[in-house]
Design a protein around this motif. Structure first.
Motif, mmCIF file in Angstrom:
data_model
loop_
_atom_site.group_PDB
_atom_site.id
_atom_site.type_symbol
_atom_site.label_atom_id
_atom_site.label_comp_id
_atom_site.label_asym_id
_atom_site.label_seq_id
_atom_site.Cartn_x
_atom_site.Cartn_y
_atom_site.Cartn_z
ATOM 1 N N ASP A 73 0.829 -1.216 0.000
ATOM 2 C CA ASP A 73 0.000 0.000 0.000
ATOM 3 C C ASP A 73 0.860 1.262 0.000
ATOM 4 O O ASP A 73 0.583 2.211 -0.738
ATOM 5 C CB ASP A 73 -0.923 0.009 1.222
ATOM 6 C CG ASP A 73 -2.047 -0.999 1.086
ATOM 7 O OD1 ASP A 73 -2.312 -1.450 -0.042
ATOM 8 O OD2 ASP A 73 -2.652 -1.352 2.123
ATOM 9 N N ASP A 74 1.903 1.275 0.819
ATOM 10 C CA ASP A 74 2.756 2.466 0.905
ATOM 11 C C ASP A 74 3.516 2.708 -0.408
ATOM 12 O O ASP A 74 3.578 3.831 -0.904
ATOM 13 C CB ASP A 74 3.770 2.319 2.048
ATOM 14 C CG ASP A 74 3.166 2.679 3.392
ATOM 15 O OD1 ASP A 74 1.921 2.755 3.484
ATOM 16 O OD2 ASP A 74 3.933 2.870 4.345
ATOM 17 N N VAL A 75 4.100 1.648 -0.947
ATOM 18 C CA VAL A 75 4.884 1.819 -2.178
ATOM 19 C C VAL A 75 3.965 2.210 -3.332
ATOM 20 O O VAL A 75 4.321 3.043 -4.164
ATOM 21 C CB VAL A 75 5.691 0.536 -2.496
ATOM 22 C CG1 VAL A 75 6.378 0.649 -3.851
ATOM 23 C CG2 VAL A 75 6.725 0.286 -1.404
ATOM 24 N N SER A 76 2.763 1.651 -3.369
ATOM 25 C CA SER A 76 1.808 2.018 -4.419
ATOM 26 C C SER A 76 1.440 3.492 -4.305
ATOM 27 O O SER A 76 1.423 4.219 -5.302
ATOM 28 C CB SER A 76 0.536 1.170 -4.303
ATOM 29 O OG SER A 76 0.828 -0.175 -4.508
ATOM 30 N N ARG A 77 1.161 3.931 -3.089
ATOM 31 C CA ARG A 77 0.728 5.311 -2.859
ATOM 32 C C ARG A 77 1.833 6.303 -3.208
ATOM 33 O O ARG A 77 1.567 7.384 -3.728
ATOM 34 C CB ARG A 77 0.307 5.471 -1.393
ATOM 35 C CG ARG A 77 -0.398 6.784 -1.096
ATOM 36 C CD ARG A 77 -0.934 6.817 0.346
ATOM 37 N NE ARG A 77 -1.707 5.634 0.685
ATOM 38 C CZ ARG A 77 -1.420 4.787 1.692
ATOM 39 N NH1 ARG A 77 -0.386 5.005 2.469
ATOM 40 N NH2 ARG A 77 -2.172 3.739 1.927
ATOM 41 N N HIS A 78 3.077 5.954 -2.932
ATOM 42 C CA HIS A 78 4.200 6.877 -3.144
ATOM 43 C C HIS A 78 5.031 6.526 -4.380
ATOM 44 O O HIS A 78 6.173 6.995 -4.512
ATOM 45 C CB HIS A 78 5.096 6.888 -1.903
ATOM 46 C CG HIS A 78 4.401 7.373 -0.670
ATOM 47 N ND1 HIS A 78 4.195 8.710 -0.413
ATOM 48 C CD2 HIS A 78 3.819 6.704 0.356
ATOM 49 C CE1 HIS A 78 3.531 8.836 0.738
ATOM 50 N NE2 HIS A 78 3.288 7.640 1.211
ATOM 51 N N ALA A 79 4.438 5.743 -5.283
ATOM 52 C CA ALA A 79 5.203 5.218 -6.425
ATOM 53 C C ALA A 79 5.820 6.338 -7.273
ATOM 54 O O ALA A 79 6.959 6.213 -7.733
ATOM 55 C CB ALA A 79 4.322 4.313 -7.287
ATOM 56 N N ASP A 80 5.085 7.419 -7.480
ATOM 57 C CA ASP A 80 5.606 8.497 -8.338
ATOM 58 C C ASP A 80 6.833 9.158 -7.704
ATOM 59 O O ASP A 80 7.836 9.407 -8.389
ATOM 60 C CB ASP A 80 4.530 9.550 -8.607
ATOM 61 C CG ASP A 80 3.447 9.032 -9.555
ATOM 62 O OD1 ASP A 80 3.656 7.954 -10.156
ATOM 63 O OD2 ASP A 80 2.399 9.688 -9.678
ATOM 64 N N ALA A 81 6.758 9.436 -6.412
ATOM 65 C CA ALA A 81 7.886 10.063 -5.714
ATOM 66 C C ALA A 81 9.075 9.107 -5.661
ATOM 67 O O ALA A 81 10.231 9.522 -5.828
ATOM 68 C CB ALA A 81 7.469 10.474 -4.304
ATOM 69 N N ILE A 82 8.790 7.831 -5.419
ATOM 70 C CA ILE A 82 9.860 6.828 -5.368
ATOM 71 C C ILE A 82 10.544 6.727 -6.728
ATOM 72 O O ILE A 82 11.780 6.762 -6.824
ATOM 73 C CB ILE A 82 9.286 5.458 -4.923
ATOM 74 C CG1 ILE A 82 8.891 5.523 -3.446
ATOM 75 C CG2 ILE A 82 10.280 4.331 -5.190
ATOM 76 C CD1 ILE A 82 8.070 4.332 -2.949
ATOM 77 N N LEU A 83 9.731 6.635 -7.773
ATOM 78 C CA LEU A 83 10.304 6.521 -9.120
ATOM 79 C C LEU A 83 11.161 7.745 -9.472
ATOM 80 O O LEU A 83 12.237 7.610 -10.055
ATOM 81 C CB LEU A 83 9.187 6.344 -10.152
ATOM 82 C CG LEU A 83 9.656 6.223 -11.606
ATOM 83 C CD1 LEU A 83 10.557 5.004 -11.797
ATOM 84 C CD2 LEU A 83 8.458 6.161 -12.547
ATOM 85 N N ALA A 84 10.681 8.923 -9.108
ATOM 86 C CA ALA A 84 11.431 10.148 -9.414
ATOM 87 C C ALA A 84 12.815 10.107 -8.770
ATOM 88 O O ALA A 84 13.823 10.473 -9.399
ATOM 89 C CB ALA A 84 10.654 11.371 -8.944
#
Ligand code: HEM
Length: 79
Positions: free
Chosen positions: A37-48
Protein backbone atom coordinates in the motif's frame (compact mmCIF):
# COMPACT_ATOMS: atom_id res chain seq x y z
CA UNK A 1 -5.34 -10.94 -12.02
CA UNK A 2 -5.76 -13.99 -9.84
CA UNK A 3 -2.90 -16.19 -11.05
CA UNK A 4 0.43 -14.80 -9.81
CA UNK A 5 2.33 -16.88 -12.34
CA UNK A 6 0.67 -15.20 -15.30
CA UNK A 7 1.66 -11.77 -14.02
CA UNK A 8 5.01 -10.56 -15.37
CA UNK A 9 5.82 -8.11 -12.57
CA UNK A 10 4.33 -8.29 -9.09
CA UNK A 11 5.13 -6.46 -5.86
CA UNK A 12 5.81 -9.45 -3.62
CA UNK A 13 7.87 -11.41 -6.15
CA UNK A 14 9.71 -8.69 -8.06
CA UNK A 15 9.57 -5.27 -6.39
CA UNK A 16 9.75 -5.80 -2.63
CA UNK A 17 12.98 -7.86 -2.86
CA UNK A 18 14.70 -4.85 -4.48
CA UNK A 19 14.47 -2.91 -1.21
CA UNK A 20 17.17 -3.80 1.33
CA UNK A 21 16.76 -3.78 5.12
CA UNK A 22 18.77 -0.54 5.07
CA UNK A 23 16.37 1.04 2.56
CA UNK A 24 13.32 0.09 4.54
CA UNK A 25 14.75 1.17 7.90
CA UNK A 26 16.03 4.49 6.52
CA UNK A 27 12.68 5.39 4.97
CA UNK A 28 10.25 4.16 7.66
CA UNK A 29 9.64 7.70 8.93
CA UNK A 30 8.21 8.50 5.46
CA UNK A 31 6.75 5.18 4.28
CA UNK A 32 7.31 1.43 4.48
CA UNK A 33 9.15 0.15 1.39
CA UNK A 34 8.05 -3.39 2.23
CA UNK A 35 4.36 -2.40 2.22
CA UNK A 36 2.38 -2.81 -0.99
CA UNK A 37 0.00 0.00 0.00
CA UNK A 38 2.76 2.47 0.91
CA UNK A 39 4.88 1.82 -2.18
CA UNK A 40 1.81 2.02 -4.42
CA UNK A 41 0.73 5.31 -2.86
CA UNK A 42 4.20 6.88 -3.14
CA UNK A 43 5.20 5.22 -6.43
CA UNK A 44 5.61 8.50 -8.34
CA UNK A 45 7.89 10.06 -5.71
CA UNK A 46 9.86 6.83 -5.37
CA UNK A 47 10.30 6.52 -9.12
CA UNK A 48 11.43 10.15 -9.41
CA UNK A 49 14.18 9.57 -6.81
CA UNK A 50 15.27 6.25 -8.30
CA UNK A 51 15.40 7.77 -11.78
CA UNK A 52 17.33 10.82 -10.58
CA UNK A 53 19.79 8.53 -8.78
CA UNK A 54 19.29 10.41 -5.48
CA UNK A 55 17.82 7.35 -3.71
CA UNK A 56 18.98 5.07 -2.20
CA UNK A 57 21.26 7.56 -0.45
CA UNK A 58 24.38 5.40 -0.84
CA UNK A 59 24.20 4.37 -4.50
CA UNK A 60 22.03 4.66 -7.62
CA UNK A 61 20.04 1.71 -8.93
CA UNK A 62 21.02 0.27 -12.32
CA UNK A 63 18.76 1.54 -15.12
CA UNK A 64 17.27 -1.92 -15.68
CA UNK A 65 16.11 -2.03 -12.05
CA UNK A 66 14.52 1.43 -12.32
CA UNK A 67 12.86 0.32 -15.57
CA UNK A 68 11.40 -2.70 -13.78
CA UNK A 69 9.94 -0.51 -11.03
CA UNK A 70 8.49 1.87 -13.64
CA UNK A 71 6.95 -1.00 -15.60
CA UNK A 72 5.32 -2.32 -12.42
CA UNK A 73 4.00 1.15 -11.57
CA UNK A 74 2.77 1.90 -15.10
CA UNK A 75 1.01 -1.41 -15.62
CA UNK A 76 -1.43 -1.48 -12.73
CA UNK A 77 0.78 -2.17 -9.70
CA UNK A 78 0.12 -5.89 -9.42
CA UNK A 79 0.46 -7.52 -6.00
C1 HEM B 1 15.43 2.16 -2.82
C2 HEM B 1 15.54 2.76 -1.63
C3 HEM B 1 14.99 4.12 -1.33
C4 HEM B 1 13.95 4.79 -1.92
C5 HEM B 1 13.02 4.33 -3.04
C6 HEM B 1 13.86 6.10 -1.27
C7 HEM B 1 12.94 7.07 -1.60
C8 HEM B 1 12.84 8.31 -1.03
C9 HEM B 1 11.85 9.31 -1.33
C10 HEM B 1 10.73 9.16 -2.35
C11 HEM B 1 12.09 10.38 -0.54
C12 HEM B 1 11.29 11.67 -0.48
C13 HEM B 1 10.28 11.50 0.64
C14 HEM B 1 9.40 12.71 0.85
O1 HEM B 1 9.83 13.83 0.53
O2 HEM B 1 8.29 12.52 1.37
C15 HEM B 1 13.24 10.06 0.28
C16 HEM B 1 13.79 10.91 1.24
C17 HEM B 1 14.88 10.60 2.03
N1 HEM B 1 15.60 9.42 2.02
FE1 HEM B 1 15.22 7.80 0.86
N2 HEM B 1 14.83 6.18 -0.30
C18 HEM B 1 15.54 5.00 -0.32
C19 HEM B 1 16.63 4.67 0.50
C20 HEM B 1 17.24 5.52 1.38
C21 HEM B 1 18.48 5.26 2.10
C22 HEM B 1 19.28 3.96 2.01
C23 HEM B 1 18.74 6.36 2.86
C24 HEM B 1 19.91 6.67 3.79
C25 HEM B 1 20.44 5.76 4.60
C26 HEM B 1 17.69 7.33 2.62
C27 HEM B 1 17.59 8.57 3.21
C28 HEM B 1 16.62 9.51 2.93
C29 HEM B 1 16.55 10.82 3.58
C30 HEM B 1 17.52 11.33 4.65
C31 HEM B 1 15.44 11.49 3.02
C32 HEM B 1 14.93 12.90 3.39
C33 HEM B 1 15.78 13.95 2.79
C34 HEM B 1 15.62 14.00 1.31
O3 HEM B 1 14.48 14.20 0.85
O4 HEM B 1 16.61 13.83 0.59
N3 HEM B 1 16.80 6.79 1.71
N4 HEM B 1 13.68 8.81 -0.04
Amino acid sequence: MTDDHSDPTGFEADIKPLFRDLDRDSMLSHFDLWSYDDVSRHADAILARLRAGTMPCDRAWPDAQVDLFQRWSDTGKAH
